[in-house]
Design an enzyme around this catalytic site. Structure first.
Site, PDB file in Angstrom:
ATOM      1  N   CYS A 259       0.791  -1.241   0.000  1.00 46.03           N
ATOM      2  CA  CYS A 259       0.000   0.000   0.000  1.00 46.03           C
ATOM      3  C   CYS A 259       0.818   1.284   0.000  1.00 46.03           C
ATOM      4  O   CYS A 259       0.671   2.093  -0.914  1.00 46.03           O
ATOM      5  CB  CYS A 259      -1.005  -0.016   1.140  1.00 46.03           C
ATOM      6  SG  CYS A 259      -0.406  -0.781   2.634  1.00 46.03           S
TER       7      CYS A 259
HETATM    8  N1  LIG Z   1      -2.670  -5.484   2.527  1.00 42.79           N
HETATM    9  C1  LIG Z   1      -2.843  -4.261   2.950  1.00 42.79           C
HETATM   10  O1  LIG Z   1      -2.524  -3.964   4.072  1.00 42.79           O
HETATM   11  C2  LIG Z   1      -3.413  -3.202   2.064  1.00 42.79           C
HETATM   12  C3  LIG Z   1      -3.338  -1.892   2.489  1.00 42.79           C
HETATM   13  C4  LIG Z   1      -3.819  -0.886   1.675  1.00 42.79           C
HETATM   14  C5  LIG Z   1      -4.411  -1.208   0.477  1.00 42.79           C
HETATM   15  N2  LIG Z   1      -4.533  -2.494   0.086  1.00 42.79           N
HETATM   16  C6  LIG Z   1      -5.226  -2.742  -1.164  1.00 42.79           C
HETATM   17  O2  LIG Z   1      -6.126  -3.843  -1.067  1.00 42.79           O
HETATM   18  C7  LIG Z   1      -6.157  -4.546  -2.290  1.00 42.79           C
HETATM   19  C8  LIG Z   1      -5.869  -6.009  -2.062  1.00 42.79           C
HETATM   20  O3  LIG Z   1      -4.597  -6.135  -1.462  1.00 42.79           O
HETATM   21  P1  LIG Z   1      -4.108  -7.428  -0.678  1.00 42.79           P
HETATM   22  O4  LIG Z   1      -2.990  -6.972   0.186  1.00 42.79           O
HETATM   23  O5  LIG Z   1      -5.232  -8.168  -0.081  1.00 42.79           O
HETATM   24  O6  LIG Z   1      -3.520  -8.307  -1.890  1.00 42.79           O
HETATM   25  P2  LIG Z   1      -3.107  -9.855  -1.852  1.00 42.79           P
HETATM   26  O7  LIG Z   1      -2.126 -10.044  -2.952  1.00 42.79           O
HETATM   27  O8  LIG Z   1      -2.759 -10.283  -0.466  1.00 42.79           O
HETATM   28  O9  LIG Z   1      -4.463 -10.603  -2.221  1.00 42.79           O
HETATM   29  C9  LIG Z   1      -5.120 -10.448  -3.423  1.00 42.79           C
HETATM   30  C10 LIG Z   1      -5.616 -11.804  -3.860  1.00 42.79           C
HETATM   31  O10 LIG Z   1      -6.381 -11.629  -5.053  1.00 42.79           O
HETATM   32  C11 LIG Z   1      -6.193 -12.771  -5.867  1.00 42.79           C
HETATM   33  N3  LIG Z   1      -6.613 -12.485  -7.233  1.00 42.79           N
HETATM   34  C12 LIG Z   1      -5.918 -11.904  -8.241  1.00 42.79           C
HETATM   35  N4  LIG Z   1      -6.679 -11.814  -9.347  1.00 42.79           N
HETATM   36  C13 LIG Z   1      -7.891 -12.335  -9.038  1.00 42.79           C
HETATM   37  C14 LIG Z   1      -9.088 -12.508  -9.757  1.00 42.79           C
HETATM   38  N5  LIG Z   1      -9.190 -12.102 -11.013  1.00 42.79           N
HETATM   39  N6  LIG Z   1     -10.118 -13.086  -9.131  1.00 42.79           N
HETATM   40  C15 LIG Z   1     -10.017 -13.498  -7.852  1.00 42.79           C
HETATM   41  N7  LIG Z   1      -8.906 -13.354  -7.107  1.00 42.79           N
HETATM   42  C16 LIG Z   1      -7.854 -12.770  -7.701  1.00 42.79           C
HETATM   43  C17 LIG Z   1      -4.719 -13.063  -5.717  1.00 42.79           C
HETATM   44  O11 LIG Z   1      -4.434 -14.405  -6.064  1.00 42.79           O
HETATM   45  C18 LIG Z   1      -4.502 -12.794  -4.224  1.00 42.79           C
HETATM   46  O12 LIG Z   1      -4.654 -13.968  -3.438  1.00 42.79           O
HETATM   47  C19 LIG Z   1      -5.189  -3.828  -3.201  1.00 42.79           C
HETATM   48  O13 LIG Z   1      -5.873  -2.885  -3.969  1.00 42.79           O
HETATM   49  C20 LIG Z   1      -4.282  -3.100  -2.251  1.00 42.79           C
HETATM   50  O14 LIG Z   1      -3.687  -1.949  -2.813  1.00 42.79           O
HETATM   51  C21 LIG Z   1      -4.022  -3.496   0.849  1.00 42.79           C
END
Ligand SMILES: NC(=O)c1ccc[n+]([C@@H]2O[C@H](COP(=O)([O-])OP(=O)(O)OC[C@H]3O[C@@H](n4cnc5c(N)ncnc54)[C@H](O)[C@@H]3O)[C@@H](O)[C@H]2O)c1
Length: 395
Positions: A259
């Site tokens: 993020c």
């Molecule tokens: N992790 C954090 O602390 C955090 C903080 C701020 C923002 N975000 C935002 O949250 C969102 C998700 O982040 P995250 O950390 O959970 O990512 P992550 O990589 O941990 O998880 C995302 C999951 O989505 C799956 N995926 C990809 N394409 C897919 C599809 N077409 N259909 C279904 N599943 C699919 C991936 O395999 C993965 O397991 C992002 O936009 C990120 O910028 C996350």
């Protein structure tokens, strides 16, 4: 009520389990076969979710995970928590989000509520997500409901969890906003409705840009403090006695994770497009990207040259007490040390294996140890008299 959550990562899995615990029937969808296998066999892939919690949800019969991107027409709510990374040239890359929205659009039926949680640029829900949903479903936007609700997961945060962290929601329509609020209110104490989709999208980018800018400011100040022989942490601690108008930030080898290094550049890119560039963000990004190089220079200074020197880097995850190495600035630190001729090993028993290498034990057999990411479990006494460079602030 049936809920589907696309993406079962750091954001999607905690959301799915919280909704399941609140009584919803939840299906997690993820395209990663290994992750689906792991979760369905009851092994949690993230630190904040205990496998026992996951097993309890699976055994309740109200949570399951699948790789199948279809869902049936009795589903009420579809949440999207897929990655929104930076692509080439350090620019936003919406390919994964667009593909997930395309998949979900094909099963979309009238009256269903779609909630986007992924971090995106202002205008993306209205101008990118909704047109894809209309095209794939054959429905028009007034036949389904769309909301945006930025996630606020902070991995390894012991105090602020999904239930007690206030949540923002915004809807394309008043009804969508209310329905999204109703859903989240079942398991989150405070849910606030924003004035528009764009306000909620921009609020998320502001939150993370605020962190990036302030962290880079403290990192820059840490370099100054080191030059004049004082510890930045002592300065921050002193300033933080002021009860108003100040918030402490702490030094590091730079920002990492999914993020803080990424989201602000979504804002910077949107700002550039709008003809109102955010120079603070660009400068902050540059300062953070330069921090590893600064510490390579410090290591070089301490050892009088790095050629042939044995260096141990302690902690490679992007922040303490997590195993996540996405965008970790420690990668650039190690690369810089190796380029300067050092022989580098690393220790991180949370990460264990990374870049086809394995964590080594902490011993006193090194010319220099660099504390990059200080996990709570790490015992520095094992270093004996090894010279130490602490990226977290010391003189
Ligand atoms: N992790 C954090 O602390 C955090 C903080 C701020 C923002 N975000 C935002 O949250 C969102 C998700 O982040 P995250 O950390 O959970 O990512 P992550 O990589 O941990 O998880 C995302 C999951 O989505 C799956 N995926 C990809 N394409 C897919 C599809 N077409 N259909 C279904 N599943 C699919 C991936 O395999 C993965 O397991 C992002 O936009 C990120 O910028 C996350």
């Amino acid at each position: 009520m049936k809920v589907v959550v696309f993406g079962q990562g750091y954001v999607g899995l905690p959301l799915a389990l919280a909704a399941c615990n609140a009584g919803f029937d939840v299906t997690g969808i993820d395209v990663n076969e290994e992750k689906v296998f792991k979760i369905s066999s009851g092994q949690s892939p993230i630190e904040d979710i205990f496998s026992s919690e996951l097993n309890q949800a699976i055994n309740s019969g109200n949570f399951r995970i699948t790789q199948e991107v279809k869902y049936d027409n009795t589903v009420n709510i579809i949440c999207v928590c897929v990655p929104t990374p930076l692509g080439n040239n350090h620019q936003p890359d919406l390919e994964v989000l667009e593909s997930a929205v395309k998949d979900l659009g094909q099963s979309l039926k009238p009256g269903m509520l779609v909630i986007i949680e992924s971090t995106i640029q202002p205008g993306t829900t209205r101008n990118v997500v909704i047109p894809i949903l209309e095209r794939e479903s054959g429905l028009s936007r007034d036949q389904f409901l769309v909301a945006y609700s930025p996630e606020r997961i902070d991995p390894a945060n012991k105090k602020w969890k999904i239930n007690n962290t206030p949540k923002l929601v915004a809807g394309l329509t008043e009804e969508a906003a209310q329905k999204a609020k109703e859903f989240y209110s079942k398991f989150i104490n405070q849910v606030d409705i924003c004035e528009s989709l764009e306000v909620a999208e921009t609020a998320k980018l502001l939150e993370n840009s605020f962190r990036l800018v302030n962290i880079s400011f403290i990192n820059e100040l840490a370099i100054f403090c080191q030059k004049i022989g004082i510890d930045i942490n002592d300065v921050v601690k002193a300033a933080a006695t002021k009860p108003y108008g100040f918030m402490p930030f702490y030094p590091s080898v730079g920002v990492g994770g999914h993020c803080i290094p990424v989201d602000p550049l979504y804002l910077a890119s949107a700002a550039k497009e709008a003809g109102a560039p955010t120079r603070f963000i660009e400068l902050a990004d540059q300062i953070n990207l330069e921090m590893p190089k600064y510490f390579v220079g410090r290591a070089n200074e301490i050892l009088g040259g790095l050629k042939g020197k044995k260096v141990l880097v302690i902690g490679v995850a992007y922040k303490p007490n997590v195993a996540d190495v996405r965008e970790t600035p420690v990668a650039t630190l190690i690369e810089g040390l190796e380029k300067a001729g050092a022989s580098v090993s690393w220790h991180d028993d949370l990460v264990k294996t990374w870049n086809s290498q394995t964590s080594v034990p902490i011993t006193d057999q090194y010319d220099l140890a660099i504390i990059a990411t200080p996990h709570d479990y790490i015992q520095l006494s094992k270093l004996g008299n090894t010279p130490l460079l602490n990226t977290r602030g010391s003189k």
